[in-house]
Enzyme design. Structure first.
Site, PDB file in Angstrom:
ATOM      1  N   GLY A  12       1.371  -1.402   0.176  1.00 16.09           N
ATOM      2  CA  GLY A  12       0.037  -0.018   0.026  1.00 16.09           C
ATOM      3  C   GLY A  12       0.773   0.861  -0.050  1.00 16.09           C
ATOM      4  O   GLY A  12       2.349   1.081   0.241  1.00 16.09           O
ATOM      5  N   GLN A 235     -17.468   5.894  10.686  1.00 14.11           N
ATOM      6  CA  GLN A 235     -17.801   7.518  11.344  1.00 14.11           C
ATOM      7  C   GLN A 235     -18.610   7.512   9.837  1.00 14.11           C
ATOM      8  O   GLN A 235     -18.021   7.050   8.628  1.00 14.11           O
ATOM      9  CB  GLN A 235     -16.516   8.224  11.122  1.00 14.11           C
ATOM     10  CG  GLN A 235     -17.541   9.755  11.802  1.00 14.11           C
ATOM     11  CD  GLN A 235     -15.583  10.186  11.343  1.00 14.11           C
ATOM     12  OE1 GLN A 235     -14.881  11.069  10.555  1.00 14.11           O
ATOM     13  NE2 GLN A 235     -15.873  10.753  13.186  1.00 14.11           N
ATOM     14  N   LEU A 247     -18.181  14.263  -1.014  1.00 13.40           N
ATOM     15  CA  LEU A 247     -18.479  15.041   0.534  1.00 13.40           C
ATOM     16  C   LEU A 247     -18.648  16.331   0.250  1.00 13.40           C
ATOM     17  O   LEU A 247     -17.746  17.089  -0.461  1.00 13.40           O
ATOM     18  CB  LEU A 247     -17.162  14.550   1.470  1.00 13.40           C
ATOM     19  CG  LEU A 247     -17.544  14.887   2.895  1.00 13.40           C
ATOM     20  CD1 LEU A 247     -16.710  14.264   3.696  1.00 13.40           C
ATOM     21  CD2 LEU A 247     -16.011  15.980   2.997  1.00 13.40           C
ATOM     22  N   GLU A 250     -19.012  20.591   5.954  1.00 10.35           N
ATOM     23  CA  GLU A 250     -19.439  21.506   7.154  1.00 10.35           C
ATOM     24  C   GLU A 250     -19.658  23.022   6.638  1.00 10.35           C
ATOM     25  O   GLU A 250     -20.310  23.847   6.676  1.00 10.35           O
ATOM     26  CB  GLU A 250     -18.755  21.076   7.771  1.00 10.35           C
ATOM     27  CG  GLU A 250     -19.366  20.165   8.496  1.00 10.35           C
ATOM     28  CD  GLU A 250     -18.477  18.259   9.023  1.00 10.35           C
ATOM     29  OE1 GLU A 250     -18.857  17.548  10.278  1.00 10.35           O
ATOM     30  OE2 GLU A 250     -18.185  18.621   8.587  1.00 10.35           O
ATOM     31  N   ARG A 283     -21.809  15.771  13.782  1.00 14.80           N
ATOM     32  CA  ARG A 283     -22.025  15.110  12.409  1.00 14.80           C
ATOM     33  C   ARG A 283     -22.361  13.688  13.019  1.00 14.80           C
ATOM     34  O   ARG A 283     -23.979  13.794  11.792  1.00 14.80           O
ATOM     35  CB  ARG A 283     -20.466  14.593  11.769  1.00 14.80           C
ATOM     36  CG  ARG A 283     -19.779  14.623  10.715  1.00 14.80           C
ATOM     37  CD  ARG A 283     -18.641  14.440  10.597  1.00 14.80           C
ATOM     38  NE  ARG A 283     -17.155  15.263  10.089  1.00 14.80           N
ATOM     39  CZ  ARG A 283     -16.471  14.780   9.847  1.00 14.80           C
ATOM     40  NH1 ARG A 283     -16.074  13.215   9.941  1.00 14.80           N
ATOM     41  NH2 ARG A 283     -15.367  15.904   8.370  1.00 14.80           N
ATOM     42  N   HIS A 348     -17.676   7.534   6.187  1.00 13.70           N
ATOM     43  CA  HIS A 348     -16.874   8.101   5.850  1.00 13.70           C
ATOM     44  C   HIS A 348     -15.479   7.601   6.025  1.00 13.70           C
ATOM     45  O   HIS A 348     -14.322   7.495   5.347  1.00 13.70           O
ATOM     46  CB  HIS A 348     -16.506   9.432   6.627  1.00 13.70           C
ATOM     47  CG  HIS A 348     -15.500  11.133   6.519  1.00 13.70           C
ATOM     48  ND1 HIS A 348     -14.963  10.983   5.310  1.00 13.70           N
ATOM     49  CD2 HIS A 348     -14.951  11.381   7.076  1.00 13.70           C
ATOM     50  CE1 HIS A 348     -14.225  11.763   5.157  1.00 13.70           C
ATOM     51  NE2 HIS A 348     -13.992  11.747   5.993  1.00 13.70           N
ATOM     52  N   GLU A 372      -5.139   3.299   8.302  1.00 16.34           N
ATOM     53  CA  GLU A 372      -6.856   3.546   8.599  1.00 16.34           C
ATOM     54  C   GLU A 372      -6.722   1.819   8.417  1.00 16.34           C
ATOM     55  O   GLU A 372      -7.960   1.567   8.836  1.00 16.34           O
ATOM     56  CB  GLU A 372      -7.262   4.302   7.430  1.00 16.34           C
ATOM     57  CG  GLU A 372      -8.657   4.092   7.803  1.00 16.34           C
ATOM     58  CD  GLU A 372      -9.729   4.611   6.682  1.00 16.34           C
ATOM     59  OE1 GLU A 372      -9.537   5.669   5.578  1.00 16.34           O
ATOM     60  OE2 GLU A 372     -11.425   4.298   6.941  1.00 16.34           O
ATOM     61  N   ASN A 387      -7.322  14.112  12.311  1.00 15.10           N
ATOM     62  CA  ASN A 387      -6.621  13.006  13.406  1.00 15.10           C
ATOM     63  C   ASN A 387      -6.393  11.652  12.283  1.00 15.10           C
ATOM     64  O   ASN A 387      -5.120  11.025  12.786  1.00 15.10           O
ATOM     65  CB  ASN A 387      -7.251  12.953  14.218  1.00 15.10           C
ATOM     66  CG  ASN A 387      -7.137  13.770  15.469  1.00 15.10           C
ATOM     67  OD1 ASN A 387      -5.538  13.868  15.459  1.00 15.10           O
ATOM     68  ND2 ASN A 387      -7.289  12.947  16.673  1.00 15.10           N
ATOM     69  N   LEU A 389      -4.597  12.156   9.675  1.00 16.21           N
ATOM     70  CA  LEU A 389      -3.808  12.636   8.732  1.00 16.21           C
ATOM     71  C   LEU A 389      -2.190  12.274   9.806  1.00 16.21           C
ATOM     72  O   LEU A 389      -1.464  11.487   8.877  1.00 16.21           O
ATOM     73  CB  LEU A 389      -3.827  13.580   7.501  1.00 16.21           C
ATOM     74  CG  LEU A 389      -4.428  13.722   6.621  1.00 16.21           C
ATOM     75  CD1 LEU A 389      -4.592  14.755   6.142  1.00 16.21           C
ATOM     76  CD2 LEU A 389      -4.363  12.661   5.438  1.00 16.21           C
TER      77      LEU A 389
HETATM   78  C1  LIG Z   1     -12.870  12.547   2.011  1.00 13.12           C
HETATM   79  C2  LIG Z   1     -12.064  12.046   2.407  1.00 13.12           C
HETATM   80  C3  LIG Z   1     -11.620  13.459   3.655  1.00 13.12           C
HETATM   81  C4  LIG Z   1     -11.006  13.078   4.593  1.00 13.12           C
HETATM   82  N1  LIG Z   1     -10.712  14.266   5.047  1.00 13.12           N
HETATM   83  C5  LIG Z   1      -9.462  13.741   6.423  1.00 13.12           C
HETATM   84  C6  LIG Z   1      -8.416  14.913   6.611  1.00 13.12           C
HETATM   85  O1  LIG Z   1      -9.090  16.227   6.372  1.00 13.12           O
HETATM   86  N2  LIG Z   1      -8.173  15.300   7.507  1.00 13.12           N
HETATM   87  C7  LIG Z   1      -7.519  13.494   8.330  1.00 13.12           C
HETATM   88  O2  LIG Z   1      -6.547  13.528   8.917  1.00 13.12           O
HETATM   89  N3  LIG Z   1      -8.199  11.927   7.793  1.00 13.12           N
HETATM   90  C8  LIG Z   1      -8.647  13.042   6.268  1.00 13.12           C
HETATM   91  N4  LIG Z   1      -8.887  12.025   5.817  1.00 13.12           N
HETATM   92  C9  LIG Z   1      -8.955  10.328   6.362  1.00 13.12           C
HETATM   93  C10 LIG Z   1      -7.334   9.885   5.632  1.00 13.12           C
HETATM   94  O3  LIG Z   1      -7.516  10.754   4.548  1.00 13.12           O
HETATM   95  C11 LIG Z   1      -7.292   8.348   5.207  1.00 13.12           C
HETATM   96  O4  LIG Z   1      -7.530   7.399   6.909  1.00 13.12           O
HETATM   97  C12 LIG Z   1      -6.500   8.530   5.274  1.00 13.12           C
HETATM   98  O5  LIG Z   1      -5.929   8.940   4.412  1.00 13.12           O
HETATM   99  C13 LIG Z   1      -5.595   6.605   4.922  1.00 13.12           C
HETATM  100  O6  LIG Z   1      -4.486   6.188   4.081  1.00 13.12           O
HETATM  101  P1  LIG Z   1      -3.587   5.137   4.088  1.00 13.12           P
HETATM  102  O7  LIG Z   1      -2.175   5.258   4.134  1.00 13.12           O
HETATM  103  O8  LIG Z   1      -4.211   4.560   5.578  1.00 13.12           O
HETATM  104  O9  LIG Z   1      -4.653   4.694   3.111  1.00 13.12           O
HETATM  105  P2  LIG Z   1      -4.624   4.553   1.763  1.00 13.12           P
HETATM  106  O10 LIG Z   1      -4.714   6.192   1.226  1.00 13.12           O
HETATM  107  O11 LIG Z   1      -6.117   4.869   1.103  1.00 13.12           O
HETATM  108  O12 LIG Z   1      -3.613   4.273   0.733  1.00 13.12           O
HETATM  109  C14 LIG Z   1      -4.019   2.553   0.372  1.00 13.12           C
HETATM  110  C15 LIG Z   1      -3.173   2.487  -0.151  1.00 13.12           C
HETATM  111  O13 LIG Z   1      -3.312   0.448  -0.058  1.00 13.12           O
HETATM  112  C16 LIG Z   1      -2.899   0.585  -1.536  1.00 13.12           C
HETATM  113  N5  LIG Z   1      -3.609  -1.204  -1.729  1.00 13.12           N
HETATM  114  C17 LIG Z   1      -5.338  -1.233  -1.132  1.00 13.12           C
HETATM  115  N6  LIG Z   1      -5.427  -2.806  -1.676  1.00 13.12           N
HETATM  116  C18 LIG Z   1      -4.136  -3.447  -1.376  1.00 13.12           C
HETATM  117  C19 LIG Z   1      -4.023  -4.304  -2.198  1.00 13.12           C
HETATM  118  N7  LIG Z   1      -4.797  -5.156  -2.177  1.00 13.12           N
HETATM  119  N8  LIG Z   1      -2.466  -5.006  -3.157  1.00 13.12           N
HETATM  120  C20 LIG Z   1      -1.632  -3.585  -3.023  1.00 13.12           C
HETATM  121  N9  LIG Z   1      -1.444  -2.637  -2.259  1.00 13.12           N
HETATM  122  C21 LIG Z   1      -2.968  -1.624  -1.941  1.00 13.12           C
HETATM  123  C22 LIG Z   1      -3.856   0.942  -2.412  1.00 13.12           C
HETATM  124  O14 LIG Z   1      -2.968   1.221  -3.389  1.00 13.12           O
HETATM  125  C23 LIG Z   1      -3.128   2.217  -2.168  1.00 13.12           C
HETATM  126  O15 LIG Z   1      -2.307   2.396  -1.752  1.00 13.12           O
HETATM  127  C24 LIG Z   1     -11.012  12.318   5.012  1.00 13.12           C
HETATM  128  C25 LIG Z   1     -11.476  10.982   4.468  1.00 13.12           C
HETATM  129  C26 LIG Z   1     -11.691  10.631   3.095  1.00 13.12           C
HETATM  130  C27 LIG Z   1     -12.755   9.915   2.480  1.00 13.12           C
END
Ligand SMILES: Cc1cc2nc3c(=O)[nH]c(=O)nc-3n(C[C@H](O)[C@H](O)[C@H](O)COP(=O)(O)OP(=O)(O)OC[C@H]3O[C@@H](n4cnc5c(N)ncnc54)[C@H](O)[C@@H]3O)c2cc1C
Ligand code: HEM
Ligand code: SF4
Ligand code: F3S
Ligand code: FES
Lengths: 610, 123, 129, 289
Positions: A12, A235, A247, A250, A283, A348, A372, A387, A389
């Site tokens: 990922g 959430q 989205l 707010e 929310r 969300h 996440e 929280n 990021l």
């Molecule tokens: C619209 C929106 C707004 C948000 N706003 C905020 C904010 O303002 N502040 C905040 O703190 N948080 C916010 N969040 C939450 C936050 O953005 C996410 O929780 C966070 O980005 C998740 O990051 P991650 O690195 O865990 O996963 P992701 O960024 O989802 O990355 C997942 C990665 O895993 C890879 N992957 C998945 N499955 C596989 C697999 N089987 N094999 C190989 N690779 C795989 C994908 O290719 C990807 O690269 C928001 C979320 C959303 C949806």
């Protein structure tokens, strides 16, 4: 078929994965990233709001920790929460040093703004696209360091040894399916595998998450033996566009946008959901109010209500909320200057995930998780805006560092079945877990084999699985997936009750059974997304079951989890985490204690009022 | 890397010269057209008239610069267009030197003609 | 194994119906530029008759001018030159970063102006034939 | 009963964002309104409701017998208000032909996976309302890139272009630990639009010059712009960056066709950025003469 060997394999490439890879690389490890999307396509890019970090005079990590704990409704673990808040400033400044384009103050310093639930304006941000900048900045650093990225490589399963107790197992790598060529590749990790695959938003028909958010990492780790924690906490955001789930922030309600039902009533007031705050209530309150309106027949088509901002006047709207105009016209075909926008609640964020300690380590040796997909747990039952990021960068970095060292490190949070404090007595209406001769193995293989043998063996199993799916002339996975999403949306949404949750478990079981008959009808090995999505659907089923089981067990109202006939927080009974272990195909639910004991103080559960 | 043999062969020099000559050409070309099609009509042109104009030093210099600028501008434009079509390596060198030689010949011939046109009366 | 499909050159120019203003301007500018440099060579060649003496020069020029087709070609040349000049000015402004937002409008303006000038000059060019 | 937090992951700085709203964006708002009004006048959009739209989709697969020769398949998709081209593709795949292949993920114009050639123009499938298009809707893979399968193109060229400009911040002289580098607001504004690129490749595909494989392409040059203009990077590195973009494959290749600027889904004024770099390069070289 090839074996690729590296010290650390990061699965990922979202915010968490990229940070982990950089950290491991800085420890001198040979790192490779394996990701199903090219890194810049990861959903971290969608985050808008910001990154919480106590940077300024008058603020402190202790205050941030206090806010986070309170926000979590006292289901966060203090060591995790404190680590997050202590490390976040440094990690955030690190991003700045890597050139991230933060919004700035007059004096040239990084701007911070107030955010819900925070006692200090400590949310750093980069315009309305913080996540985009964070993602790209870190990917740039990965390019700079020349870290190897295997992109469009779908990880199907982890290669883990087959010991009876998950805590004895070792993870030696994973199996990737090269989407472009259809080849299966084995990835051998000498010191550690870090899972950073993001959230499982696709469990729901309606979500702000990307199509790729299928929670593959959780499902793989779960089947490999790492328990999933607090999965029932999901959430929901009250204002998302009905056709896409995009989205609407707010900000619209903040500026004075009004919610109407189909009877033209301003229901937040007229139906008494929030007599003081109205549209600006929190929310989950707004989300539940909207669903109630729709359920009582006062909704518009697509189960939506209307969010109207026309009265704000064109000038103010284009001035302050211009991007809302784009979002509504591009994604819903509605011009918000002319007509109200239809909105409805959408999934969300998943607070739960793979159980890890504050170093990102799971109970399986060599297996780490961050972002996440993991549950450290910092968000408890409800995540504060801004929280997630910092969680990515703080725990991403820690997981990467520890994975590079290859040594288990001491931690305050205990993981694995041995941390169990209580067994659950929830009774599921149906059998859970594996169905008959499941096409998917547990990921478990050989006891005392060399790492290469373990990976090889798993590779062989996965190849069989692919061949079976390719050969079967069965039903389309999409049908199963949509049934699954439907029942989750119907029964495991913002309103939950016992009957509905039981119904959902039955439906999930039915999906599992139907899944036995899925087949991939695209005969091609080139870019076979049909195959990939079929595998994802299996992963969704596993998680849906865990989530629903947790929701059924938890008979209280805490954070994002609401239960009919249990509409209060029950601290005596429920200050504990729900854990579900796969158990070789026979899932088991148990509990562990919440750690409220911080470094210097104990966090006393208080009523969450603001 | 672009061919940085001398600072003058840098691509930006040619780019800049293309613009500078263009600016110059705007004026002269307009003047040329006005003079030879509207003030004097093309069908009334005789060598005598031409010589009368050409033997004024200002006009002579202007026309020679016009020729040089126009040739550089046009040939450089053609070269750029060909490079953009993806010619590489030897073909490119051949085209390049071919164009340079052609331009030099054109300019030489042009000056020779212009000199003849002065009728040796350049004052 | 995968291999990919290259749609070839048709891609580049087969899509002319979908070109936007900036692309048309580019195509026309190229075309007019080539015509102009081509003409420059011809022009010098024709003028070289001056080396042979006045009568040769005069008769060549006047002989050419007597042909209606040449007159029309001259109108064409004028149109080409005018367009190239006007669009060249447009491009010079673009290089200076001025008026980028009106780049499509300025292209249309160049076209219209070119047409107007070319038509307006027909009487002059056809005069005395 | 509020035991819950009101959070906001919002565009709270929308206000600052607007102060200096680039003309491209402004135009887009206007264009949208026009289109919308047109739609309203021509037909109530509820008229399209309940109708079926015809999607003509490019199909190709090197491995499958009857797909080896590229062809167009027709899909009849029931129209719903708000439906995007991506929605229609997903519907076709999930209901008619599970082998229909296209990249997509975020559905909100941020991941850059689904740049497609829709009715003759490069657009993001997820950002294009069916209602705004003439029927039938023709969907093809991005021109100028090799097709891997159906709507999926090989992006390697694009990624290579991006890599070639050293797309990462390189300042070694950093303040200590918790100190940030200072950057004034004006400078952040200056680079703001350039940082919005989502690597979708639409610009590269629309540019005739980039069709030959010897031009970095607008997105990569824009990436270089993002760093050249960022004051946090020092003189020496800026010098090096200017040299890179001045190379053979760099800015001089751009013939100001503007199609990149026209198609960019993020409204990045690409031509303007490229032109500014050309001037920057000329100025820079004049210094040494
Ligand atoms: C619209 C929106 C707004 C948000 N706003 C905020 C904010 O303002 N502040 C905040 O703190 N948080 C916010 N969040 C939450 C936050 O953005 C996410 O929780 C966070 O980005 C998740 O990051 P991650 O690195 O865990 O996963 P992701 O960024 O989802 O990355 C997942 C990665 O895993 C890879 N992957 C998945 N499955 C596989 C697999 N089987 N094999 C190989 N690779 C795989 C994908 O290719 C990807 O690269 C928001 C979320 C959303 C949806
Ligand atoms: C009179 C004023 C003129 C102006 C303002 C002008 C302007 C320009 C400019 C700015 C370009 C560069 C386009 C680019 O690189 O993007 C150009 C290209 C060119 N010009 Fe001119 N020009 C003029 C006259 C001429 C003349 C007299 C000739 C012929 C001798 C000529 C021939 C060309 C050619 C061949 C090109 C290259 C076209 C291509 O890209 O293929 N131009 N002109
Ligand atoms: S510059 Fe615009 S069109 Fe080009 S890749 Fe970036 S976002 Fe896409
Ligand atoms: S389309 Fe191409 S020619 Fe230049 S202005 Fe854009 S890069
Ligand atoms: S799906 Fe992500 S940009 Fe369209």
């Amino acid at each position: 078929m090839t074996l690729h060997e590296h010290d650390v394999i990061v699965v990922g490439a979202g915010g968490a994965g990229l940070r982990a890879a950089i950290a491991a690389h800085e420890e001198g490890a040979d790192v490779a990233m394996v990701t199903k999307l090219h890194p810049v396509r990861s959903h971290t890019g969608a985050a808008e709001g910001g990154i919480n970090a106590a940077l300024r005079e008058g603020d402190s990590w202790e205050d941030h920790a206090y806010d986070t704990m309170k926000g979590s409704d006292y289901l966060g673990d203090a060591p995790a929460v404190e680590t997050l808040c202590q490390d976040s400033p440094e990690e955030t400044i690190q991003l700045e040093h890597w050139g991230m384009a933060f919004s700035r103050e007059e004096d040239g310093r990084v701007s911070q703004r107030p955010f819900g639930g925070l006692s200090f304006p400590r949310t750093t941000y980069a315009g309305a696209e913080t996540g985009h900048h964070l993602l790209h900045t870190m990917y740039e650093q990965v390019v700079k360091r020349g870290i190897q990225v295997y992109d469009e490589q779908y990880v199907m399963e982890l290669a883990v040894t087959d010991h009876g107790d998950p805590e004895d197992r070792v993870c030696h790598g994973c199996i990737g399916y090269d989407i472009k060529t259809g080849n299966l590749n084995g990835f051998v990790a000498n010191t550690g595998v870090v899972i950073a695959t993001g959230g499982p938003g696709q469990l729901y028909a309606h979500t702000t998450n990307a199509v790729a958010q299928t929670g593959d990492g959780q499902a793989m780790a779960y089947r490999a033996g790492a328990p999933l924690q607090d999965m029932e906490f999901v959430q929901f955001h009250p204002t998302t566009l009905p056709s896409t789930g995009v989205l609407i922030s707010e900000g619209v309600r903040g500026e004075g946008g009004i919610l109407y039902n189909s009877e033209g009533e301003r229901f937040m007031f007229e139906h008494g959901y929030a007599n003081n705050d109205g549209e600006l209530a929190s929310r989950d309150v707004v989300a539940r109010a909207e669903v109630t309106e729709v359920n009582e027949g006062r909704g518009y088509e697509n189960d939506a209500v209307h969010l109207d901002m026309r009265h704000l006047g064109e000038e103010r709207i284009t001035d302050r909320l211009e991007n809302i105009i784009h979002l509504a016209t591009d994604f819903e075909g509605v011009d918000p200057l002319e007509e109200p926008m239809p909105v409805k609640p959408g999934q969300h964020y998943a607070m739960g995930g793979i159980e890890t300690d504050e170093n990102g380590a799971t109970c399986i040796e060599g297996l780490y998780a961050a972002g996440e997909c993991a549950c450290v747990s910092v968000h408890g039952s409800n995540r504060l805006g801004g929280n997630a990021l910092p969680e990515l960068i703080v725990f991403g970095a820690r997981a990467g560092r520890h994975a590079a060292s290859g040594e288990p490190a001491s931690s305050q949070i205990e993981t694995g079945p041995s941390a169990r404090t209580e067994t659950s007595n929830v009774d599921a209406p149906v059998e859970l877990g594996r169905v008959g001769a499941d096409a998917v193995t547990d990921g478990g293989t050989l006891l005392d084999a060399t790492p290469n043998e373990v990976v090889d063996h798993t590779l062989e199993q996965e190849r069989e699985r692919v061949e079976t799916l390719m050969e079967t002339d069965g039903i389309n996975h999409a049908d199963v997936r949509s049934d699954l999403q439907e029942t989750m949306t119907e029964n495991v949404n913002v309103f939950r009750n016992e009957a509905g949750l039981k119904q959902a478990l039955e439906d999930i079981r039915a999906c599992r059974e139907r899944y036995q008959d899925v087949g991939v009808s695209d005969p091609s090995r080139t870019f076979n997304t049909d195959l990939m999505q079929t595998i994802e659907t299996r992963n969704l089923i596993d998680q849906a079951e865990v989530l629903t089981l947790g929701a059924l067990a938890r008979t209280e109202f805490r954070g994002a989890h609401w239960r009919e006939s249990h509409q209060e927080r029950k601290d005596e009974e429920w200050l504990k985490h729900t854990m579900v272990a796969w158990n070789g195909g026979d899932p088991e639910l148990y509990y562990t204690d919440v750690i409220l004991e911080g470094e210097e103080k104990e966090y006393e559960p208080k009523v969450r009022s603001y | 890397m672009a061919e940085h043999y001398t600072s003058f062969s840098r691509d930006d020099t040619r780019w800049l010269l293309q613009r500078v000559t263009a600016v110059f050409l705007i004026g002269v070309l307009a003047f040329h057209f006005m003079l030879l099609h509207f003030v004097h009509h093309a069908y009334e042109i005789t060598l005598a008239g031409t010589t009368a104009r050409m033997s004024q030093p200002g006009y002579f210099v202007t026309m020679v610069s016009f020729l040089v600028a126009g040739t550089f501008h046009g040939v450089n434009g053609v070269y750029n267009a060909l490079v953009n079509q993806g010619i590489e390596g030897t073909t490119r060198s051949i085209v390049k030197y071919g164009l340079i030689i052609t331009s030099l010949l054109l300019i030489a011939q042009g000056i020779r003609v212009a000199w003849v046109m002065t009728g040796g009366q350049l004052v | 194994m995968s291999q990919s499909y290259d749609r070839g050159l048709v891609e580049n120019f087969g899509r002319w119906t979908e070109f936007s203003a900036g692309m048309w301007a580019w195509v026309f500018h190229k075309f007019t530029g080539w015509v102009l440099i081509g003409y420059l060579f011809t022009h010098i060649a024709v003028l070289s008759t001056a080396i042979e003496g006045a009568s040769m020069y005069n008769s060549t020029l006047q002989g050419l001018e007597a042909l209606l087709i040449v007159r029309f070609m001259e109108v064409g040349l004028l149109a080409v030159a005018v367009f190239h000049i006007l669009n060249g000015i447009r491009l010079l402004f673009v290089d200076l970063g001025v008026g980028l937002d009106a780049q499509d409008k300025s292209f249309y303006a160049s076209l219209i102006l070119t047409g107007a000038i070319a038509i307006g000059s027909i009487p002059t060019f056809l005069g005395g034939i | 009963m509020s035991t819950h937090v009101s959070e906001s992951e919002s565009e709270a700085d929308a206000a600052t964002d607007q102060q200096d709203r680039p003309a491209a964006q402004q135009r887009r708002v206007e264009k949208k309104r026009e289109r919308h009004e047109q739609r309203e006048r021509a037909s109530d959009s509820s008229e399209t409701e309940g109708q079926t739209i015809l999607l003509k989709v490019f199909r190709y697969d090197p491995e499958v017998e009857d797909k080896r020769e590229p062809r167009f398949d027709d899909f009849h998709v029931p129209f719903k208000k708000g439906m995007t081209v991506l929605d229609a593709l997903i519907y076709s795949r999930d209901h008619y032909d599970s082998s229909l292949t296209f990249r997509h993920s975020c559905r909100q114009a941020i991941c850059g996976s689904d740049a497609l050639f829709i009715n003759g123009s490069q657009r993001l499938g997820c950002q294009t309302q069916i209602d705004d298009l003439d029927q039938p809707v023709r969907v093809e893979p991005l021109p100028h890139q090799e097709v891997v399968k159906d709507l999926v193109v090989d992006m390697e060229d694009f990624y290579e272009g991006m890599d070639a400009v050293e797309p990462y911040f390189q300042e070694e002289n950093l303040p200590s630990d918790l100190e940030e580098q200072r950057q004034d607001r004006a400078n952040r504004e200056k680079i703001k639009m350039s940082t919005r690129c989502i690597w979708c490749g639409a610009c590269m595909s629309s540019c005739n010059i980039a069709a030959g494989d010897n031009y970095l392409g607008p997105a990569a040059i824009n990436k270089a712009y993002r760093f050249v203009m960022d004051e946090r990077e020092g003189e020496a590195i800026e010098q090096q960056r200017l040299e890179t973009i001045e190379e053979e494959q760099g800015v001089w290749r751009c013939q100001t066709q503007f199609s990149c600027t026209n198609v960019c889904p993020k409204d990045i004024p690409l031509t303007e950025h490229i032109q500014e770099l050309k001037r920057e390069a000329v100025k820079n070289n004049l210094k040494f003469w």
